[in-house]
Design an enzyme around this catalytic site. Structure first.
Site: not given
Ligand code: NAD
Length: 465
Positions: A212, A231, A362
């Site tokens: 993020g 999020e 987390e």
């Molecule tokens: P992640 O950040 O590893 O991946 C999320 C997405 O981002 C994936 O589609 C991934 O391919 C993409 N991504 C990765 N690197 C990127 C880049 N450089 N540029 C653009 N996109 C990129 O997260 P994850 O492991 O899939 O999910 C777990 C996380 O999501 C946990 O931290 C969890 O708390 C959070 N989450 C939050 C909510 C909410 O509503 N706040 C809901 C569900 C999950």
């Protein structure tokens, strides 16, 4: 009268800059130096923000009618001092007198209704995590399309098909061609170019804090900015007070910690328990955890984690915490009968320091920690002691504690005598601090993500200037 010396206004007093330096303020009308202005430093900023932080808490608790009374009086004073303030604006900006005075009037009138319209943002990049692949898409794509946007979805590489299946469903429903697309691939190879793409007007991202923040930074360096909705993660507390229904609290604590193998942003990963009921609650929670059925059959409760990499990360985080002094009460190991699936026996730890890595980051696995506290204030301070602010729950029969927790626990969602999760299609969901950047999805609040506000000013009387 425009003063010859202009100082900071901090804590309701005029104070000099800590640098003791000043700079000239010149009047654009005649190039005269009209004042010496305090040349502030980072130290002065820290002082002002620290004072604001301590004042914000009390001001936030002043009832809104009382706040309105004070602000209403301020607006009346603006009008009363119109000439004096108009003179200041004129000296500072050089504006003609009538415009300077008009500015005072428009400042006092802030709060009047104007006509506004919601407009589609344009092209939305919807970037999603792996943990609830279909709900993740639905939460973003339905409101985005409803608001009149086109969507390019990038779901997680570990859950690659859901977004495509969703596209087929939308096609069957009659969505016009090209309005929804889903690109497959890895984050840095597909997600990153999507965020950089000049056609993209909004990046709506759900995922980890690290990704993020990277997305926020990437968007900031684009030639043209885009709107960013983040999020992110959570480190959600569930507080068990000494007057709680312990059986109910244990049931909710176990569900919060272990549903979806703890791979939930709203997972209850910190269970904060009053000293007086700690031992009894721990026994109740251990008994409930022993009854959790691990597996992927229809009536099982806790499935595997998403990948071998996640499995290794969770197991080694538990081992490392134990080496630092934590006590593993149950679980935290592979399940031989289910190998080579990535199943982890639900784990509960205690004696984990509040500033330990396990308390602060987390883990996204079936792992939770118990913390012992002596009082409500200690529980509240511990609840607030992480960089996250997504959800939190309190179990108590005391309405004062309930109200205090609602007001003073900083998060996007607070649950009373329930689990730490609890979102629904009609409910705004999102967090504060590192859990998000202020937007809420879904609910009607999602309209603020997927629409832009347009303010429309119409002069119906062209004769009037
Ligand atoms: P992640 O950040 O590893 O991946 C999320 C997405 O981002 C994936 O589609 C991934 O391919 C993409 N991504 C990765 N690197 C990127 C880049 N450089 N540029 C653009 N996109 C990129 O997260 P994850 O492991 O899939 O999910 C777990 C996380 O999501 C946990 O931290 C969890 O708390 C959070 N989450 C939050 C909510 C909410 O509503 N706040 C809901 C569900 C999950």
């Amino acid at each position: 009268m425009y003063p010859r010396e202009i100082l900071h206004w901090i804590n309701d007093a005029e104070v000099a800059a800590s640098s003791a330096q000043t700079f000239d303020k010149r009047c654009p009308i005649d190039d005269r130096v009209v004042a010496q202005v305090a040349r502030g430093t980072a130290e002065d900023v820290r002082c002002a923000t620290a004072i604001a932080a301590s004042a914000a808490d009390a001001w936030g608790r002043v009832p809104p009618p009382r706040r309105g009374e004070i602000l209403g009086r301020a607006a009346a004073l603006l009008r009363l001092k119109e000439r004096e303030l108009g003179d200041i604006v004129r000296t500072e900006t050089g504006k003609p007198w009538k415009n300077a005075v008009a500015e005072v009037g428009s400042s006092a009138d802030l709060g009047l209704f104007v006509r506004t319209e919601r407009a589609p943002v344009g092209v939305c990049a919807a970037i999603m995590p792996f943990n609830s692949p279909l709900a993740g898409i639905a939460w973003k794509v339905f409101p985005a399309l409803l608001c009149g946007n086109a969507v390019v979805a990038k779901s997680h590489e570990l859950t690659p098909y859901t977004a495509v299946a969703f596209g087929k469903l939308l096609q069957e429903a009659g969505l016009p061609r090209g309005v929804y697309s889903a690109v497959r691939g890895l984050g840095p190879e597909v997600g990153a170019p999507l965020v950089e793409d000049p056609h993209v007007n909004l990046v709506s991202f759900t995922g980890s804090v690290a990704t993020g923040k990277l997305i926020q930074k990437t968007v900031s360096s684009r030639p043209v900015l885009a709107k960013v909705c983040l999020e992110l993660g959570g480190k959600n507390p569930l507080v068990v007070c000494d007057d709680a229904d312990l059986a109910l609290a244990a049931e909710h604590a176990v569900a919060s910690a272990f549903i979806d193998a703890g791979q939930r942003c709203a997972a209850g990963s910190r269970i904060i328990v009053f000293d007086r009921v700690y031992d009894a609650f721990r026994d109740a929670m251990l008994a409930r955890t022993a009854a959790v059925k691990v597996g992927s059959n229809p009536d099982d409760d806790c499935g595997p984690v998403i990948s071998r990499q996640s499995f290794d990360r969770v197991i080694s985080a538990i081992d490392a915490a134990v080496k630092r002094g934590a006590r593993l009460l149950t679980g935290g190991h592979a399940i031989d009968a289910l190998a080579p699936g990535y199943y982890i026996q639900p784990a509960i730890l205690e004696h984990v320091a509040p500033d330990d890595e396990l308390s602060q980051t987390e883990l996204f696995g079936p792992v939770t920690c118990l913390y012992r506290v002596a009082s409500f204030d200690e529980a509240l301070a511990l609840a607030n002691s992480t960089p996250f602010g997504l959800t939190g729950a309190i179990h108590t029969a005391n309405s004062h504690r309930i109200e205090q927790f609602i007001t003073r626990y900083r998060a996007g969602l607070v649950s009373i005598n329930g689990p730490t999760y609890g979102a629904g299609p009609h409910m705004p969901f999102g967090g504060v601090k590192n859990s998000g950047n202020g937007f809420r999805e879904p609910g009607t609040e999602a309209l603020d993500v997927y629409c832009e506000w347009k303010t429309v000013v119409v002069n119906h009387d062209p004769a009037k200037v």
